[in-house]
Motif scaffolding. Structure first.
Motif, PDB file in Angstrom:
ATOM      1  N   UNK A  27      -0.722  15.185 -11.439  1.00  0.00           N
ATOM      2  CA  UNK A  27      -0.914  15.102  -9.988  1.00  0.00           C
ATOM      3  C   UNK A  27      -0.493  13.726  -9.500  1.00  0.00           C
ATOM      4  N   UNK A  28       0.810  13.537  -9.350  1.00  0.00           N
ATOM      5  CA  UNK A  28       1.339  12.258  -8.893  1.00  0.00           C
ATOM      6  C   UNK A  28       1.191  12.138  -7.378  1.00  0.00           C
ATOM      7  N   UNK A  29       1.232  10.911  -6.894  1.00  0.00           N
ATOM      8  CA  UNK A  29       1.123  10.660  -5.463  1.00  0.00           C
ATOM      9  C   UNK A  29       2.391  10.004  -4.941  1.00  0.00           C
ATOM     10  N   UNK A  30       2.922  10.546  -3.849  1.00  0.00           N
ATOM     11  CA  UNK A  30       4.028   9.917  -3.142  1.00  0.00           C
ATOM     12  C   UNK A  30       3.429   9.096  -2.010  1.00  0.00           C
ATOM     13  N   UNK A  31       3.665   7.791  -2.032  1.00  0.00           N
ATOM     14  CA  UNK A  31       3.037   6.875  -1.081  1.00  0.00           C
ATOM     15  C   UNK A  31       4.115   6.204  -0.243  1.00  0.00           C
ATOM     16  N   UNK A  32       4.080   6.470   1.059  1.00  0.00           N
ATOM     17  CA  UNK A  32       5.068   5.937   1.991  1.00  0.00           C
ATOM     18  C   UNK A  32       4.436   4.791   2.782  1.00  0.00           C
ATOM     19  N   UNK A  33       4.907   3.575   2.541  1.00  0.00           N
ATOM     20  CA  UNK A  33       4.314   2.374   3.146  1.00  0.00           C
ATOM     21  C   UNK A  33       5.323   1.698   4.064  1.00  0.00           C
ATOM     22  N   UNK A  34       4.886   1.371   5.283  1.00  0.00           N
ATOM     23  CA  UNK A  34       5.713   0.585   6.200  1.00  0.00           C
ATOM     24  C   UNK A  34       5.174  -0.837   6.238  1.00  0.00           C
ATOM     25  N   UNK A  35       6.026  -1.772   5.936  1.00  0.00           N
ATOM     26  CA  UNK A  35       5.672  -3.192   5.826  1.00  0.00           C
ATOM     27  C   UNK A  35       6.312  -3.910   7.013  1.00  0.00           C
ATOM     28  N   UNK A  36       5.489  -4.334   7.977  1.00  0.00           N
ATOM     29  CA  UNK A  36       6.016  -4.867   9.229  1.00  0.00           C
ATOM     30  C   UNK A  36       5.900  -6.394   9.272  1.00  0.00           C
ATOM     31  N   UNK A  37       6.973  -7.024   9.751  1.00  0.00           N
ATOM     32  CA  UNK A  37       6.961  -8.473   9.942  1.00  0.00           C
ATOM     33  C   UNK A  37       7.340  -9.282   8.722  1.00  0.00           C
ATOM     34  N   UNK A  38       8.041  -8.679   7.777  1.00  0.00           N
ATOM     35  CA  UNK A  38       8.426  -9.389   6.556  1.00  0.00           C
ATOM     36  C   UNK A  38       9.377 -10.542   6.877  1.00  0.00           C
ATOM     37  N   UNK A  39       9.151 -11.672   6.205  1.00  0.00           N
ATOM     38  CA  UNK A  39      10.026 -12.835   6.355  1.00  0.00           C
ATOM     39  C   UNK A  39      10.328 -13.424   4.979  1.00  0.00           C
ATOM     40  N   UNK A  40       9.477 -14.339   4.502  1.00  0.00           N
ATOM     41  CA  UNK A  40       9.725 -14.961   3.207  1.00  0.00           C
ATOM     42  C   UNK A  40       9.667 -13.937   2.073  1.00  0.00           C
ATOM     43  N   UNK A  41       8.986 -12.829   2.281  1.00  0.00           N
ATOM     44  CA  UNK A  41       8.890 -11.798   1.243  1.00  0.00           C
ATOM     45  C   UNK A  41      10.262 -11.258   0.848  1.00  0.00           C
ATOM     46  N   UNK A  42      11.235 -11.374   1.744  1.00  0.00           N
ATOM     47  CA  UNK A  42      12.573 -10.864   1.454  1.00  0.00           C
ATOM     48  C   UNK A  42      13.242 -11.632   0.332  1.00  0.00           C
ATOM     49  N   UNK A  43      12.716 -12.819   0.022  1.00  0.00           N
ATOM     50  CA  UNK A  43      13.265 -13.628  -1.072  1.00  0.00           C
ATOM     51  C   UNK A  43      12.684 -13.256  -2.427  1.00  0.00           C
ATOM     52  N   UNK A  44      11.720 -12.359  -2.457  1.00  0.00           N
ATOM     53  CA  UNK A  44      11.003 -12.081  -3.702  1.00  0.00           C
ATOM     54  C   UNK A  44      10.708 -10.599  -3.887  1.00  0.00           C
ATOM     55  N   UNK A  45      11.634  -9.753  -3.485  1.00  0.00           N
ATOM     56  CA  UNK A  45      11.401  -8.312  -3.546  1.00  0.00           C
ATOM     57  C   UNK A  45      11.043  -7.809  -4.951  1.00  0.00           C
ATOM     58  N   UNK A  46      11.657  -8.311  -6.022  1.00  0.00           N
ATOM     59  CA  UNK A  46      11.295  -7.801  -7.355  1.00  0.00           C
ATOM     60  C   UNK A  46       9.824  -7.991  -7.712  1.00  0.00           C
ATOM     61  N   UNK A  47       9.148  -8.958  -7.096  1.00  0.00           N
ATOM     62  CA  UNK A  47       7.738  -9.168  -7.412  1.00  0.00           C
ATOM     63  C   UNK A  47       6.887  -7.966  -7.028  1.00  0.00           C
ATOM     64  N   UNK A  48       7.347  -7.181  -6.061  1.00  0.00           N
ATOM     65  CA  UNK A  48       6.559  -6.031  -5.624  1.00  0.00           C
ATOM     66  C   UNK A  48       6.537  -4.914  -6.665  1.00  0.00           C
ATOM     67  N   UNK A  49       7.325  -5.056  -7.726  1.00  0.00           N
ATOM     68  CA  UNK A  49       7.264  -4.089  -8.822  1.00  0.00           C
ATOM     69  C   UNK A  49       5.892  -4.097  -9.481  1.00  0.00           C
ATOM     70  N   UNK A  50       5.124  -5.161  -9.262  1.00  0.00           N
ATOM     71  CA  UNK A  50       3.758  -5.222  -9.781  1.00  0.00           C
ATOM     72  C   UNK A  50       2.928  -4.038  -9.289  1.00  0.00           C
ATOM     73  N   UNK A  51       3.239  -3.546  -8.093  1.00  0.00           N
ATOM     74  CA  UNK A  51       2.503  -2.405  -7.547  1.00  0.00           C
ATOM     75  C   UNK A  51       2.654  -1.174  -8.424  1.00  0.00           C
ATOM     76  N   UNK A  52       3.845  -0.982  -8.972  1.00  0.00           N
ATOM     77  CA  UNK A  52       4.074   0.173  -9.837  1.00  0.00           C
ATOM     78  C   UNK A  52       3.301   0.044 -11.144  1.00  0.00           C
TER      79      UNK A  52
END
Length: 275
Positions: A27-52
């Motif tokens: 029973x997997x979950x598909x999670x659709x997230x909208x991230x609003x107002x990103x700025x410096x985060x655009x320099x570190x996108x691979x770090x968000x792999x921690x969520x997986x």
């Protein structure tokens, strides 16, 4: 790491839209997230792999919106990674090991518009499971008003972080006034009964210390109060009853006991306990 871990805190412990023990291989979950107002985060996108890694058996689609996103996409050079955004393709993907549930993360950049708007064609059939805005400043930028009103009327889970607890408190107090000011205009525009109920029903806007804030005071000479990136969380729209059942400081139920222990200990650092 305070950005991806703050996203985890918002999704799991503030909005309760997912959790490390919620899903399974069957029973997997598909999670659709909208991230609003990103700025410096655009320099570190691979770090968000921690969520997986922290959310087993979860397929996460995260779309970034904002002025900086619009700018970087439209200034992208030919054949750069960012040009994938113009083709509605993910600019970054990651799949966690099978031992972590083989969760996936796909990051998209929305560069066609500067601001988030649910009326955008590509969003009409893709409602977000959660909307988040780290270091938002809800009352500082006019574009947030539309997001706030839409999330209230549609009852879309929405949470933000703020630099200072005092800022979050001011914004919490301003939300009912913002809604009351917009209500006559929205009512005259033909808002239906359910939307009107969602917009006007009493809500709580709980504020909490974020255990994943970035350590260290911001370099602001005129500010001596605690003021740090992602310092405090605030739930704008969510399930009030669920918040009572699952308090913010209940800890993260993940296999790593040290992480759970860390979250539980943060309660003692509440600023309300300081002189």
């Amino acid at each position: 790491m305070h950005y991806p871990l703050t996203v985890y805190q918002l999704l799991v412990n503030v909005l309760h839209v997912t959790g490390p023990k919620r899903n399974s291989s069957e029973n997997r979950q598909a999670l659709n997230v909208h991230y609003i107002g990103a700025e410096v985060e655009l320099n570190m996108l691979p770090l968000f792999s921690e969520l997986a890694l922290l959310l087993p058996h979860t397929d996460i689609k995260m779309t970034f919106f904002g002025i900086a996103v619009h700018s970087i996409v439209n200034k992208a050079k030919k054949n750069s990674i960012v040009t994938k955004a113009k083709q509605n393709e993910p600019v970054y993907t990651y799949t966690s090991p099978a031992s972590c549930g083989a969760s996936t993360l796909s990051i998209f950049l929305h560069g066609d518009h500067e601001n988030w708007d649910p009326r955008l064609p590509f969003l009409l059939g893709s409602k977000a499971d959660a909307i988040i805005g780290p270091n938002a400043g809800l009352t500082s930028y006019p574009a947030w008003q539309f997001v706030i009103l839409c999330c209230h009327t549609d009852n879309t889970p929405f949470a933000v972080t703020e630099y200072a607890e005092q800022s979050a408190e001011l914004q919490r107090d301003a939300l009912p006034q913002m809604i009351a000011h917009a209500l006559p205009r929205l009512h005259s525009a033909g808002m239906n009964g359910l939307e009107l109920h969602n917009l006007t029903r009493p809500r709580e806007y709980p504020i909490a210390f974020n255990p994943f804030q970035r350590p260290g005071q911001r370099n602001l000479g005129s500010v001596r109060l605690p003021n740090v990136p992602n310092g405090f969380t605030m739930r704008v729209v969510g399930d009030d009853e669920q918040e009572i059942v699952h308090p913010v400081f209940a800890g993260v139920p993940v296999p790593a006991s040290d992480l759970s222990e860390l979250l539980q200990k943060t309660e003692q650092f509440s600023l309300n306990c300081l002189d």
